[in-house]
Design an enzyme around this catalytic site. Structure first.
Site, PDB file in Angstrom:
ATOM      1  N   GLY A  46       5.045   8.000   4.573  1.00  0.00           N
ATOM      2  CA  GLY A  46       4.590   7.861   3.190  1.00  0.00           C
ATOM      3  C   GLY A  46       4.557   9.219   2.524  1.00  0.00           C
ATOM      4  N   GLN A  51       2.314  15.585  -3.421  1.00  0.00           N
ATOM      5  CA  GLN A  51       2.748  16.332  -2.229  1.00  0.00           C
ATOM      6  C   GLN A  51       4.062  17.082  -2.435  1.00  0.00           C
ATOM      7  OE1 GLN A  51       2.089  12.818   0.543  1.00  0.00           O
ATOM      8  NE2 GLN A  51       1.493  14.552   1.819  1.00  0.00           N
ATOM      9  N   HIS A 135      -3.983   5.508   2.337  1.00  0.00           N
ATOM     10  CA  HIS A 135      -3.743   6.956   2.419  1.00  0.00           C
ATOM     11  C   HIS A 135      -3.014   7.456   1.161  1.00  0.00           C
ATOM     12  CE1 HIS A 135      -2.746  10.653   4.956  1.00  0.00           C
ATOM     13  NE2 HIS A 135      -1.918  10.780   3.933  1.00  0.00           N
ATOM     14  N   GLU A 136      -1.965   6.720   0.753  1.00  0.00           N
ATOM     15  CA  GLU A 136      -1.166   7.177  -0.396  1.00  0.00           C
ATOM     16  C   GLU A 136      -1.914   6.993  -1.721  1.00  0.00           C
ATOM     17  OE1 GLU A 136       1.174   9.039   0.402  1.00  0.00           O
ATOM     18  OE2 GLU A 136       1.306   8.353   2.474  1.00  0.00           O
ATOM     19  N   HIS A 139      -4.219   9.792  -2.101  1.00  0.00           N
ATOM     20  CA  HIS A 139      -3.537  11.008  -2.565  1.00  0.00           C
ATOM     21  C   HIS A 139      -3.489  11.058  -4.090  1.00  0.00           C
ATOM     22  CE1 HIS A 139      -1.913  13.495   0.618  1.00  0.00           C
ATOM     23  NE2 HIS A 139      -1.395  12.464   1.265  1.00  0.00           N
TER      24      HIS A 139
HETATM   25 NI    NI Z   1      -0.789  12.352   3.248  1.00  0.00          NI
END
Ligand code: NI
Length: 171
Positions: A46, A51, A135-136, A139
């Protein structure tokens, strides 16, 4: 184009990303394509736009790491709409290379998002996919998985990162 992955410590990773308002534009389609390329190059399952230094609410997921093109998922402006159960497992992040910690997350998660063409959809995932949704989406809200571990462990990671930064071994 493969972007370098932004490492923990950069403010973009801890800033809430902005909603996408225009869909199916050449810029958006290129960005999504570049995100997949960057994720596969880094061997991740992912990747969220912050990021690669882009503060926009886009995430890409492929739990097969490129083995099955049918599993490519694009989540734009995602929202978690339901969570069920619990799973405990090791989690890592491309922005925190070499570190892994046990994180407890929901086992079954439903996300609502738009695809790159602007079509809304809902999708339910379990196990690794549920973990990736959470998790994403985290973010895109400026939250890293280390927010979900004990303060003691988090502090240890912070100190190790600081050491690596001083030694110029952290991006
Ligand atoms: Ni991550």
């Amino acid at each position: 184009m493969v972007y370098p992955i932004v490492k923990y410590g950069q403010p973009v990773l801890e800033t809430k990303a902005a909603d996408i308002t225009e869909f199916d534009t050449p810029d958006l389609n290129k960005l999504v394509e570049d995100m997949f390329e960057s994720m596969y190059a880094a061997k991740g399952v992912g990747l969220a736009a912050p990021q690669i230094g882009v503060g926009k609410r886009i995430a890409v997921i492929d739990t097969t790491v490129g083995e099955d093109a049918g599993q490519k998922l694009v989540l734009i402006n995602p929202e978690i709409i339901s969570k069920e159960g619990s799973q405990s497992g090791e989690e890592g992040c491309l922005s925190l290379p070499t570190f892994r910690e046990t994180v407890t997350r929901a086992k079954k998660v439903t996300v609502r998002a738009f695809d790159a063409k602007g079509k809304p959809f809902e999708m339910t995932g379990e196990d690794l996919l549920a973990r990736a949704f959470l998790h994403e989406t985290d973010h895109l809200n400026g939250t890293l998985y280390i927010s979900h571990i004990s303060p003691l462990k988090r502090d240890l990671i912070r100190r190790r990162v600081r050491k690596l930064q001083k030694a110029n071994e952290w991006g």
